[in-house]
Scaffold this motif. Structure first.
Motif, short mmCIF file in Angstrom:
data_model
loop_
_atom_site.label_atom_id
_atom_site.label_comp_id
_atom_site.label_asym_id
_atom_site.label_seq_id
_atom_site.Cartn_x
_atom_site.Cartn_y
_atom_site.Cartn_z
N SER A 79 42.45 32.92 33.73
CA SER A 79 41.01 32.87 33.46
C SER A 79 40.79 32.68 31.96
N ASN A 120 35.97 40.97 34.94
CA ASN A 120 35.14 41.06 36.14
C ASN A 120 35.88 40.73 37.43
N TRP A 121 37.16 40.44 37.38
CA TRP A 121 37.90 40.25 38.62
C TRP A 121 38.04 41.60 39.31
N GLN A 122 37.72 41.62 40.59
CA GLN A 122 37.72 42.86 41.37
C GLN A 122 38.46 42.66 42.69
N GLU A 163 28.67 43.12 39.32
CA GLU A 163 29.31 42.73 38.06
C GLU A 163 29.74 43.99 37.34
N SER A 221 41.57 44.81 34.46
CA SER A 221 41.43 44.19 35.78
C SER A 221 42.73 44.24 36.56
N ASN A 234 34.99 37.58 41.62
CA ASN A 234 34.44 37.62 40.28
C ASN A 234 33.01 37.13 40.43
N GLY A 267 31.21 31.61 36.98
CA GLY A 267 32.53 31.46 37.58
C GLY A 267 32.77 30.13 38.25
#
Length: 131
Positions: free
Chosen positions: A37, A47-49, A59, A68, A89, A94
């Motif tokens: 990213s 913000n990757w979950q 967010e 992350s 994300n 994105g």
């Protein structure tokens, strides 16, 4: 040891190898996506979950890849087999980063580039855990 005990032991070993392989593949894929990213402020990487059951919808204020990755690994390692794992994300820009070449750091996207390596990652992980 009898035949039944041997079968039980082999089944348990195969089940553990499969669980280890799945977790390893998920962690490798998600880590690659996060690290691929693009970085400006670090917000997109942060913000990757990862989740199970349903994708996360919000967010985060988290910044950077390391937080992350650590959160994702925690989710994946806590899960048991037979589930679907999601990675999301939800920042509004994105899709432009993934599909529009919006960043010179990731002109080919992050997810698509990693997806192209998926079979290779699975094969290496399966070999690692002797699946």
């Amino acid at each position: 040891m009898g035949f039944g005990a041997d079968v039980s032991r082999i089944t348990q070993q195969a089940s553990q190898a499969l669980s280890n392989t799945v977790a390893d593949v998920e962690i490798q894929v998600m880590t690659l996506i996060i690290l691929r990213s693009p970085v400006d402020s670090g917000r997109f990487r942060g913000n990757w979950q990862a989740s199970a059951g349903a994708p996360e919808m919000g967010e985060l204020d988290r910044l950077g890849a390391q937080a992350s990755i650590e959160a994702m690994e925690s989710v994946v390692r806590a899960l048991k087999g037979g589930r679907v794992t999601y990675m999301a994300n939800n920042l509004p820009y994105g899709p432009r980063l993934e599909y529009d070449g919006w960043s010179g750091q990731a002109p080919e996207g992050m997810v698509r580039k990693t997806a192209a390596q998926f079979q290779q990652i699975v094969q290496a992980s399966a070999q690692k855990y002797r699946l």
